[in-house]
Design a protein around this motif. Structure first.
Motif, short mmCIF file in Angstrom:
data_model
loop_
_atom_site.label_atom_id
_atom_site.label_comp_id
_atom_site.label_asym_id
_atom_site.label_seq_id
_atom_site.Cartn_x
_atom_site.Cartn_y
_atom_site.Cartn_z
N ALA A 25 -1.92 -1.00 19.52
CA ALA A 25 -0.84 -0.36 20.41
C ALA A 25 -0.31 -1.86 20.43
O ALA A 25 0.21 -2.68 20.36
N GLU A 26 -1.35 -3.15 19.99
CA GLU A 26 -0.88 -4.38 20.43
C GLU A 26 -0.07 -4.93 19.24
O GLU A 26 0.96 -5.78 18.94
N LYS A 27 -0.56 -4.57 17.81
CA LYS A 27 -0.39 -4.81 16.56
C LYS A 27 -0.36 -3.48 16.19
O LYS A 27 -0.72 -2.82 14.82
N PRO A 28 0.86 -2.57 15.98
CA PRO A 28 1.48 -1.24 15.68
C PRO A 28 1.58 -1.06 13.97
O PRO A 28 1.14 -0.55 13.13
N ASP A 29 1.61 -2.71 13.06
CA ASP A 29 1.87 -2.70 12.21
C ASP A 29 1.32 -3.71 11.57
O ASP A 29 1.36 -4.37 10.43
N GLY A 30 0.64 -3.74 11.70
CA GLY A 30 -0.97 -4.65 11.92
C GLY A 30 -1.78 -4.45 10.39
O GLY A 30 -1.76 -3.44 10.06
N VAL A 31 -2.51 -5.72 10.03
CA VAL A 31 -3.36 -5.55 9.15
C VAL A 31 -4.97 -4.04 9.34
O VAL A 31 -5.49 -4.46 10.60
N VAL A 32 -4.61 -3.09 9.00
CA VAL A 32 -5.70 -2.23 10.44
C VAL A 32 -7.08 -2.64 10.01
O VAL A 32 -7.95 -2.38 10.88
N GLU A 33 -7.56 -3.54 8.83
CA GLU A 33 -8.76 -4.18 8.72
C GLU A 33 -9.31 -5.12 9.95
O GLU A 33 -9.73 -5.26 10.86
N ALA A 34 -7.98 -6.32 10.33
CA ALA A 34 -7.68 -6.82 11.77
C ALA A 34 -7.52 -6.31 12.66
O ALA A 34 -8.58 -6.47 14.06
N ILE A 35 -6.99 -4.96 13.22
CA ILE A 35 -7.16 -4.11 13.94
C ILE A 35 -8.71 -3.60 14.11
O ILE A 35 -9.25 -3.84 15.28
N ALA A 36 -8.56 -2.89 13.04
CA ALA A 36 -10.18 -2.60 12.93
C ALA A 36 -11.43 -3.21 14.26
O ALA A 36 -11.77 -2.87 14.96
N ALA A 37 -11.08 -4.75 13.36
CA ALA A 37 -11.93 -5.84 13.78
C ALA A 37 -11.93 -6.35 15.24
O ALA A 37 -12.91 -6.38 16.08
N LYS A 38 -10.42 -6.22 15.52
CA LYS A 38 -10.55 -6.58 16.95
C LYS A 38 -11.31 -5.61 17.96
O LYS A 38 -11.39 -5.67 19.12
N ALA A 39 -10.56 -4.29 17.74
CA ALA A 39 -11.16 -3.49 18.54
C ALA A 39 -12.59 -3.09 18.32
O ALA A 39 -13.95 -2.24 18.74
N GLU A 40 -13.26 -3.91 17.54
CA GLU A 40 -14.72 -3.27 17.06
C GLU A 40 -15.15 -2.06 16.89
O GLU A 40 -16.19 -1.31 17.08
N VAL A 41 -14.18 -1.33 15.60
CA VAL A 41 -14.64 -0.25 14.71
C VAL A 41 -13.91 -0.45 13.58
O VAL A 41 -14.34 -1.37 13.38
N THR A 42 -14.26 0.75 13.04
CA THR A 42 -14.47 1.20 12.13
C THR A 42 -12.72 0.68 11.75
O THR A 42 -12.43 1.24 12.06
N PRO A 43 -12.38 0.65 10.14
CA PRO A 43 -10.63 1.22 9.55
C PRO A 43 -10.56 2.60 9.97
O PRO A 43 -9.89 3.18 10.29
N ALA A 44 -11.74 3.36 8.83
CA ALA A 44 -11.65 4.73 9.23
C ALA A 44 -11.21 5.60 10.84
O ALA A 44 -10.50 6.65 10.86
N GLU A 45 -11.38 5.20 11.62
CA GLU A 45 -11.19 4.86 13.11
C GLU A 45 -9.98 5.24 13.37
O GLU A 45 -9.35 5.06 14.07
N ILE A 46 -9.76 3.66 12.76
CA ILE A 46 -7.58 4.03 13.29
C ILE A 46 -6.78 4.41 12.36
O ILE A 46 -6.22 5.02 13.14
#
Length: 177
Positions: A25-46
């Motif tokens: 929600a914070e960066k819906p059009d961002g880099v998936v890997e960066a979003i995943a790292a911020k959330a401490e989840v995998t890119p697949a989860e994003i």
């Protein structure tokens, strides 16, 4: 198994999902890997929580068929994204063949090498905004929840998606929708 252990797993999963949703929600059009790292989840989860239609799953068993189809798309953007490098190569996907435990790709293209096809756990066709622009790609996902590599529909000189490739991507995606 105790009652507390059976409750803890779903609670932990719910907490991971909540972190993923908040980061997306914070960066819906961002880099998936960066979003995943911020959330401490995998890119697949994003990818799994993207809005309906933004991520379409295909089975790993279709690896060769999907690769073969994409090899007719002309020049694509091939990306390998790890913690240490984002490697981008433009070129046609050469046909592949199996040998010595690898999916081997060689041809008249800067894209070549050897892929551990059996490490592919699934394929996701992604159609989403990226930094404000539509982006379409095919992600080959490993069992750890990360992309082994991604193949993107190319952009033209005006930074628009190449129309012919976009039609081919949409046809492939729609078969799995």
């Amino acid at each position: 198994m105790s009652l507390s252990a059976s409750i803890a797993v779903p609670a932990a999963e719910a907490e991971r999902r909540a972190r993923a949703l908040a980061a997306l929600a914070e960066k819906p059009d961002g880099v998936v890997e960066a979003i995943a790292a911020k959330a401490e989840v995998t890119p697949a989860e994003i990818l799994s929580i993207l809005p309906k239609g933004a991520a379409t799953a295909a089975p790993a068993e279709d690896f060769e068929a999907i690769w073969s189809e994409m090899s007719s798309w002309g020049e694509v953007l091939f990306i390998v994204h790890t913690d240490d490098i984002v490697l981008e190569a433009s070129g046609s996907l050469p046909p592949g063949s199996e040998g010595h435990g690898w999916f081997n790709i060689h041809g008249d293209s800067p894209i070549g090498g050897h892929i551990r096809k059996e490490n592919c756990a699934g394929i996701t066709l992604v159609d989403r905004a990226f930094h404000g622009r539509r982006s379409c790609s095919v992600w080959f996902m490993n069992r750890k929840g990360s992309a082994m590599f991604k193949v993107f529909v190319r952009r033209d000189a005006a930074r628009e998606l190449v129309a012919e490739q976009l039609v081919q991507f949409e046809a492939l995606r729609d078969r799995y929708a």
